[in-house]
Structures are given as structure tokens and as C-alpha cells.
Design a protein around this motif. Structure first.
Motif, short mmCIF file in Angstrom:
data_model
loop_
_atom_site.label_atom_id
_atom_site.label_comp_id
_atom_site.label_asym_id
_atom_site.label_seq_id
_atom_site.Cartn_x
_atom_site.Cartn_y
_atom_site.Cartn_z
N HIS B 19 0.83 -1.21 0.00
CA HIS B 19 0.00 0.00 0.00
C HIS B 19 0.86 1.26 0.00
CE1 HIS B 19 -4.18 -1.67 1.38
NE2 HIS B 19 -3.66 -2.37 0.41
N VAL B 22 2.11 1.86 -3.51
CA VAL B 22 1.05 2.43 -4.36
C VAL B 22 0.84 3.90 -4.02
CG1 VAL B 22 -1.42 2.34 -4.91
CG2 VAL B 22 -0.10 0.21 -4.75
N THR B 33 -1.32 -0.22 -8.80
CA THR B 33 -2.38 -1.01 -8.19
C THR B 33 -1.74 -2.15 -7.41
OG1 THR B 33 -2.59 -2.53 -10.07
CG2 THR B 33 -4.01 -0.60 -10.10
N PHE B 34 -2.44 -2.61 -6.42
CA PHE B 34 -1.98 -3.80 -5.68
C PHE B 34 -3.20 -4.61 -5.27
CE2 PHE B 34 -1.27 -5.93 -1.59
CZ PHE B 34 -0.27 -6.81 -1.97
N ILE B 35 -3.14 -5.91 -5.53
CA ILE B 35 -4.18 -6.85 -5.06
C ILE B 35 -3.51 -7.87 -4.16
CG2 ILE B 35 -6.05 -8.39 -5.72
CD1 ILE B 35 -5.77 -7.44 -8.59
N PRO B 36 -3.94 -7.97 -2.91
CA PRO B 36 -3.39 -9.01 -2.04
C PRO B 36 -4.09 -10.33 -2.27
CG PRO B 36 -4.96 -7.71 -0.82
CD PRO B 36 -4.94 -7.15 -2.23
N PHE B 37 -3.38 -11.40 -2.10
CA PHE B 37 -4.05 -12.69 -2.11
C PHE B 37 -3.72 -13.50 -0.89
CE2 PHE B 37 -7.15 -14.30 -4.86
CZ PHE B 37 -7.41 -13.18 -5.63
N PHE B 38 -4.73 -13.71 -0.08
CA PHE B 38 -4.56 -14.48 1.14
C PHE B 38 -5.03 -15.89 0.86
CE2 PHE B 38 -5.94 -10.20 2.36
CZ PHE B 38 -4.82 -9.79 3.04
N GLY B 39 -4.44 -16.81 1.59
CA GLY B 39 -5.09 -18.09 1.70
C GLY B 39 -6.11 -17.87 2.80
N LEU B 60 -5.79 -3.62 -16.15
CA LEU B 60 -5.79 -5.04 -15.75
C LEU B 60 -6.03 -5.17 -14.26
CD1 LEU B 60 -2.78 -6.77 -17.56
CD2 LEU B 60 -5.21 -7.28 -17.87
N LYS B 61 -7.11 -5.85 -13.87
CA LYS B 61 -7.37 -6.12 -12.45
C LYS B 61 -7.21 -7.63 -12.24
CE LYS B 61 -8.96 -1.81 -12.24
NZ LYS B 61 -7.98 -0.74 -12.08
N THR B 62 -6.07 -8.13 -12.62
CA THR B 62 -5.82 -9.57 -12.57
C THR B 62 -4.58 -9.85 -11.73
OG1 THR B 62 -4.36 -9.57 -14.48
CG2 THR B 62 -6.71 -9.78 -14.92
N GLN B 63 -4.32 -11.14 -11.50
CA GLN B 63 -3.09 -11.52 -10.83
C GLN B 63 -1.91 -11.28 -11.77
OE1 GLN B 63 -3.53 -15.41 -8.92
NE2 GLN B 63 -5.72 -15.06 -8.70
N TYR B 65 1.34 -12.77 -13.54
CA TYR B 65 1.88 -14.09 -13.90
C TYR B 65 3.32 -14.03 -14.39
CZ TYR B 65 -2.94 -15.39 -13.32
OH TYR B 65 -4.18 -15.59 -12.76
#
Lengths: 391, 180
Positions: B19, B22, B33-39, B60-63, B65
Motif C-alpha cells: 500500500h 502504491v 495497483t496492488f491486489i493481495p491474495f490471502f489463503g 488489468l485487475k488480474t493476478q 503471472y
């Protein structure tokens, strides 16, 4: 002057709601919506908003509280996701059928089972016949802006219906990005306080609301509701245009089209996956492939005529759904688009694509593959293409 | 557009650090942009997130790769998670480790390596093993994509002067190696 800040989707929803000066907020936290409630509570504690915040023990209570407040003439706000929406269903339906305007943020989440807390649109898609207006947005700026537009639409006297602002869980609710926060004064000019002119609960003037209603009268209510929904189509477009004059940003009303004018095929998207779709269109165009895109911004009421108009020159289309229609073995939005065409006695070769369920990603590669499939379909038209899963 | 994947463990402050990146980019008039990915959210479990930086709006609002850069908050993840999956050629790696470069098995795509013992610095500066603000300083040093002064200002405002000091120490202590 508008301020620029980096905000998450949930922060954008909370800030958007705060700018609309709600009188009453009642919400119950649920992943991935929780920080909407946390942010509003913080703003209330800091004195940044003067809305009354009612602590509730469930989503059913949250909707019931704001329903009573709306009947008393208040502007109200709440937010939820998935299982919370399911628990809210009973007062949720009554909110729209009582014709009470409000805005509810919906951070989209897959419905269980199998158990999941991640993104998907099955929650909001499944209540598309509960009488609410439903917006689906692409980024955080649009979350904030459409909450403001949403009140203006909801409270329009030709509409008087509640509005869902649906944004993808995690892919937007937890995404942080640059957002322009409009001036409070300008929002106040755009959106004056709610003036409720119909039923207003008042202890000084006791009244009964919503008595047992016989079928012939109930049918009149339903007919009026459907007419208000249809009236909302033009109101949504007009509010978007007015918003553009105030704030310099327009979204196209019920749909947005992208590089569609000379397109031979179209991808149809809904929600945050639209960005990957637009990138895919640009990739295809760079290779001379005439692909365009239609972003469905409003699912309810369905913009039937604008969809038909947008598709009039394409030879085939594909719909990218983040939800399923259990009855059709396709995505849900796909059936809506087919219905819009079929009602005018028209058919086009088309493919239903399903992806992004339960937090799965809809990637640029998925979009590029979908575009290729639809281009191939245009060359060899058929009307029985099987559903394609983006996995 | 520059794409970064961050790998860490729950409790290391990965999301808060991202954050700050950003916010620093946005303050410069740029886009991020930043998208977190939690388990499942719990301390110690592997977490990751996806950061993008650009001069124009990011659709792009994707992971992510095929990252241009990897930020690894904990070197034990190297043996546990497919950290290097999909990295671009000429990639940048920032790693919190007390190991030497010669002790690491890096894929051929990695061209630039920043090594910093952020855990030690965090323990010294903060008395807690939260390496995120130290790694923010290191990130400025290794990539040059955001400004240290803005990051330090944001860190000071959000997490206090000790963290701003950790950020500066991370910048100074990072060993930068061009491996090819």
C-alpha cells in the motif's frame, strides 16, 4: 479541489457513501466487505460523518433497520456480500417492493458450497429478480462515483427503487489504486438531501404501512414496479450525463462500448474483468483483428435496446460471465443478452464463457483465447456452441 | 507497465508495504495497483500479492503471472513456494535473507539481486520481526521505481519514526548485485 488518494475498493465505497451524507447506516461485517463497515465506523468516530450508525447482530437486522429509516424519510446505506446477502433476503426483497430508495454496496463473493470466501458474482446475480437496480463496476473510481450516481437514480421520483453497486470481491474490494475524491460541496450540489414525499413514518401521524394486499391490487404494484424499472433506464443515462458535467467523468450509462464501431465480433463483460477485456481488444486490434467490447454496467433493469443497438453490426459475440445460470448450463449474463436479441426475432452466433468463480482469475490470456474463439465462430457460424470454461 | 509479485508470510506486513508503494507512486502523479491474495488469514502462512506500476491508468485487475520483479519477505519461502514461477527475463529479485548470494540457487532469468537482512534490521530498529518497512527502503534502492523520501514520509506518518529509520537502514544496507 478534488483530492487524489490511493484507496481500496472498500475504502472507495465507504468514502462514496460518506459523500452522500446518509442519515442512517447499519451494516454487519462479512468478508470481503468488512472494511467498508470498519471505515464508516472510523469516520463516524472521528466526526467526519454525522450519520447515525446502528450496530446490528446480522444482515437481516441491518436491512430491517435501514428499511424503517427509509420509511421515515432517511437516506440510508449498507453493504454486504454473499452469505450476508442470503441472510438479508427477506427484508431485501421488501425494500424494493416497498419502493424505498437507498444504495447498498455489494462486494461480490461466490456462494457456498463448496466453502469459499473469495470473489464471484453469484451472490448478486442470484438476486437479480428481487426488484433492485443493479450496477456492476470496473474499478475503484467507478465504485465511488456510482454510489453517488446511485442515490440520484434511486431517489428520482420516476424510479424510487433501491440500488446495488456491485464490485468484485478481492479483485476490487481489496485492490488499492488512485481515486479522485470529489469535493463535498460539489456532491452536495449534485445530490441534494433526500426529499421523501410519499409515505413518511411519523409518530405524530400514526399510520399502517403495507397491509395485506389482494392479488388484483398487488398486480398493480408489480406493474408499477416494472414500469419504474423501465423508466430507470433513461434516468440512469441522464444521471450519468449530469454527473459528467459536474465531475468530468462519464461511464456511458447502462452500457459502455469499447472499439466497437467497426468490430466484426464483440466480447461482452461485466465487472472488474472488463479491464482485461479491453487489453485483449487492443492486442487483437494491433494484429488487425476487428474485436470490440461491450461492458454491461447495469444488469437490472436490463438495457435491452442498447445491447441490441450495440450488437447490430457484429457477426458473432461472446459473453464472459463470472457466475452461472444453473438452469441453462451457461453464464447468467449470456442468457440476458440472448433474450434481448430474441425479443426482436434476431439471433447471432455466440458463445458463453464462464470463469472467475470462487476467486479464480479471468486473465488476459483467457480474454485473448475467448476473442479467438469468437472470431473463429464468425467464420464458421453456428448457434449451438457449447459453454467454454475459462480454467 | 512494471509488474511485481510479493511473497511473504502472514504477519510480516506485506500488504501494508505494498500500500505504501502504491501511495508513493500516486503521490508522484503516477499509477499503481496492488491486489493481495490471502489463503486463510493467519500468522506464518504464505501470502502473496500483485503490484503494478505505470505512467498511465492500469486497466488489468488480474493476478501477475510474469513479474518484472519479485520481492520475497522470507527466504524460507524459496524452498516452500514456487516463488520464481513465470518471471520475465532480466528480472529483479529483492530477498530478505542472511545468506550470501553464492548460497542461493537462482534461475537464469534473474539479472539483478538485492539482498538485505531485513529481519535483523527490524529486530534492531523495532524490536519486532516485522521486516516490511525495511524492505520498502530496500525496494527503493533495488528498483529505483519509487522515491525513498516519499516512502519514508509515508512510513513515518503511518507507522512512526522507528519504522522510517528502518526504511532508511534497509536502503543503506541492501547489497546490490548484477548477476548477469
Amino acid at each position: 479541489m478534488a483530492r487524489i488518494e490511493a484507496l481500496t475498493g472498500n475504502e472507495s465505497a465507504a468514502r462514496g457513501a460518506a459523500l452522500c451524507r446518509p442519515d442512517i447506516i447499519a451494516a454487519y461485517p462479512i468478508t470481503p466487505q468488512s472494511s467498508v463497515v470498519e471505515n464508516l465506523a472510523r469516520m463516524r468516530a472521528n466526526g467526519e460523518i454525522d450519520a447515525e450508525m446502528v450496530e446490528v447482530e446480522s444482515e437481516h437486522s441491518a436491512m430491517s433497520v435501514v428499511q424503517g429509516a427509509a420509511l421515515a424519510g432517511a437516506r440510508t446505506f449498507t453493504a454486504t456480500s454473499a452469505q450476508g446477502l442470503a441472510l438479508m433476503y427477506e427484508p431485501y426483497f421488501r425494500m424494493s417492493t416497498l419502493r424505498l430508495p437507498m444504495v447498498m454496496a455489494l462486494a461480490g463473493r461466490e456462494m457456498t458450497s463448496p466453502e469459499t470466501i473469495w470473489g464471484g458474482q453469484q451472490d448478486s446475480i442470484s438476486v437479480r429478480e428481487a426488484g433492485w437496480i443493479q450496477f456492476y463496476v470496473e474499478d475503484n473510481q467507478e465504485i465511488l462515483d456510482i454510489i453517488i450516481q446511485g442515490y440520484k437514480v434511486a431517489e428520482n421520483e420516476q424510479v424510487l427503487l433501491p440500488v446495488n453497486v456491485c464490485y468484485d470481491g478481492f479483485y476490487l474490494s481489496h485492490l488499492i489504486e488512485r481515486v479522485e475524491i470529489p469535493d463535498q460541496e460539489l456532491v452536495d450540489q449534485f445530490l441534494p438531501p433526500r426529499r421523501a414525499e410519499h409515505v413518511i413514518l411519523d409518530p405524530q401521524r400514526p399510520m399502517a404501512v403495507d397491509p395485506m394486499t389482494p392479488g388484483h391490487l398487488l398486480m398493480k404494484y408489480r406493474r408499477d414496479h416494472l414500469e419504474a424499472m423501465q423508466a430507470a433506464l433513461a434516468v440512469i443515462d441522464a444521471v450519468d450525463a449530469e454527473f459528467g458535467r459536474f465531475f468530468g467523468r462519464r461511464y456511458g450509462g447502462t452500457i459502455e462500448t469499447y472499439r466497437l464501431d467497426d468490430a466484426e465480433v464483440a466480447l461482452i463483460t461485466i465487472g472488474s474483468t472488463t479491464g482485461a477485456g479491453k487489453e485483449a481488444v487492443d492486442h487483437c486490434r494491433a494484429q488487425g483483428k476487428k474485436v470490440g467490447l461491450i461492458k454491461v454496467r447495469v444488469l437490472r433493469p436490463f438495457p435491452e435496446q442498447r445491447i441490441r443497438q450495440a450488437l447490430r453490426n457484429v457477426r458473432a459475440f461472446g459473453v464472459i460471465d463470472r457466475s452461472v445460470s444453473f438452469g441453462w448450463n451457461t453464464g447468467a449474463l449470456y442468457q440476458e443478452v440472448l433474450a434481448a436479441l430474441g425479443r426482436s426475432g434476431w439471433a447471432l452466433p455466440s458463445i458463453s464463457f464462464i470463469g472467475g468463480l470462487g476467486g479464480a482469475d479471468i486473465t488476459l490470456d483467457h480474454m485473448l483465447a475467448a476473442a479467438e474463439q469468437v472470431l473463429a465462430l464468425a467464420e464458421n457460424p453456428r448457434y449451438d456452441s457449447p459453454t467454454i470454461w475459462l480454467d | 507497465m512494471l509488474e511485481v509479485r510479493l511473497h511473504g508470510r502472514g504477519g510480516q506486513g506485506l500488504v501494508k508495504a505494498a500500500h505504501i508503494i502504491v501511495k508513493a507512486a500516486v503521490e508522484k502523479g503516477k499509477y499503481a495497483t496492488f491486489i493481495p491474495f490471502f489463503g486463510v488469514e493467519r500468522k506464518g502462512s504464505p501470502v502473496y500479492g500483485f503490484l503494478r506500476l505505470d505512467d498511465k491508468p492500469i486497466r488489468l485487475k488480474t493476478q501477475v503471472y510474469n513479474p518484472d520483479c519479485l520481492v520475497v519477505f522470507d527466504d524460507t519461502l524459496l524452498e516452500e513456494v514456487e516463488v520464481f514461477e513465470g518471471i520475465k527475463d532480466n528480472a529483479v529479485l529483492l530477498l530478505n535473507t542472511n545468506r550470501m548470494l553464492s548460497e542461493l540457487a537462482l534461475p537464469a532469468e534473474v539479472a539483478t539481486v538485492g539482498l538485505v537482512n531485513a529481519t535483523d534490521i527490524a529486530l534492531q530498529q523495532l524490536g519486532r520481526n516485522i521486516p516490511n518497512t525495511t524492505l520498502l527502503g530496500a525496494f527503493c534502492r533495488v528498483t529505483g521505481w519509487i522515491d525513498l523520501d516519499i516512502v519514508q514520509k509515508l512510513v513515518a506518518a503511518e507507522f512512526g519514526p522507528e519504522n522510517a529509520a528502518a526504511c532508511a537502514a534497509g536502503y543503506a544496507a541492501t547489497t546490490l548485485v548484477q548477476v548477469r
